[in-house]
Enzyme design. Structure first.
Site, PDB file in Angstrom:
ATOM      1  CB  CYS A   1     -19.764  36.958  -0.189  1.00 15.07           C
ATOM      2  SG  CYS A   1     -18.411  35.822  -0.587  1.00 15.07           S
TER       3      CYS A   1
ATOM      4  CG  HIS B   1     -23.121  33.854  -1.563  1.00 14.52           C
ATOM      5  ND1 HIS B   1     -23.146  35.036  -2.270  1.00 14.52           N
ATOM      6  CD2 HIS B   1     -21.823  33.468  -1.512  1.00 14.52           C
ATOM      7  CE1 HIS B   1     -21.918  35.351  -2.651  1.00 14.52           C
ATOM      8  NE2 HIS B   1     -21.100  34.418  -2.200  1.00 14.52           N
TER       9      HIS B   1
ATOM     10  CD  GLU C   1     -26.622  35.748  -2.568  1.00 13.42           C
ATOM     11  OE1 GLU C   1     -25.626  35.451  -3.260  1.00 13.42           O
ATOM     12  OE2 GLU C   1     -26.553  35.982  -1.340  1.00 13.42           O
TER      13      GLU C   1
END
Length: 247
Positions: A127, A227, A229
């Protein structure tokens, strides 16, 4: 040598690779304290650990002294998400929706990315991290996507990670990891406009916003707009850790 985290794959016969992860620098509250802090959502180091690496947090230092030594001791880097990159750094006027400048973090992360590129160190830029990578290579950004694309699909609700599908170039490194399509966790209001030197766009949203880039000629230099994660798909982190472990 420390033991591998229980349940995590061991990427090599030796010690697990050290993966540096950049952090925010923000006011924070804990216990009786309200202090400026180096902080990061735990989903980042947890994703590195679950992929078999050891996460080392990298706060935005006030000085760049020793940056080369730091990079030489790491096996890979994750450039984490966060606030907007200062538009002054890519020659643009500040948009009304662009967040406040973070000069120390911008300076540190731009230098860190450039050092990682020079050292051919594996990295995954996420990002804001992809924006830092693009600006470090001389590129520019769209400062407010809803104005540019006419919808809020890349960040549907404030403070809530959304999801959308991306189309991926099958021949790219990311395509070989994820396939030619993937549903990804999304939360951003900026994006790449002019690509930086040596970067190739390799994934796109339905509205043609660039969702991933790769640094050509680099051992493992990936940037993703989404994202990973925040999702259950560990494959990008596993690929980073495997490449870092390979030396």
């Amino acid at each position: 040598m420390s033991e591998a985290i229980r349940g995590a794959p061991e990427p090599s016969a030796g010690a697990p690779p050290l993966i540096g992860v950049t952090t925010y620098q923000e006011p924070a509250r804990w216990g009786v304290w309200v202090r400026e802090a180096a902080l990061l959502p735990v989903s980042y180091p947890r994703s590195v650990e679950r992929a078999g690496g050891v996460a080392v947090l990298l706060p935005p230092a006030a000085t760049l002294r020793g940056l080369g030594a730091l990079v030489s001791r790491l096996d890979g880097i994750v450039v984490a998400g966060g606030g907007d990159v200062d538009p002054d750094l890519y020659g643009a006027e500040r948009h009304a929706e662009t967040g406040p400048p973070q000069p120390q973090r911008d300076r540190y992360e731009l230098a860190l990315v450039r050092a990682a590129v020079d050292a051919d160190l594996p990295f995954l830029a996420i990002c804001r991290g992809m924006h830092v990578l693009n600006v470090a290579r001389g590129g520019a950004l769209v400062q407010h996507l809803p104005e540019a694309v006419g919808h809020k699909g890349h960040s549907p609700e404030t403070g809530i990670v959304g999801s959308h599908r991306v189309r991926i170039s099958a021949g790219s490194t990311i395509g070989k990891i994820l396939g030619d399509e993937s549903d990804v966790p999304t939360y951003h209001h900026q994006a790449v406009s002019r690509l930086g030197k040596g970067l190739s766009a390799v994934a796109w949203a339905e509205d043609q916003v660039v969702e991933a880039v790769e640094l050509q000629g680099h051992r493992f230099g990936l940037g993703v707009q989404w994202h990973p994660e925040e999702g259950d798909d560990r494959r990008l982190f596993e690929a980073l850790v495997a490449e870092a472990a390979a030396g």
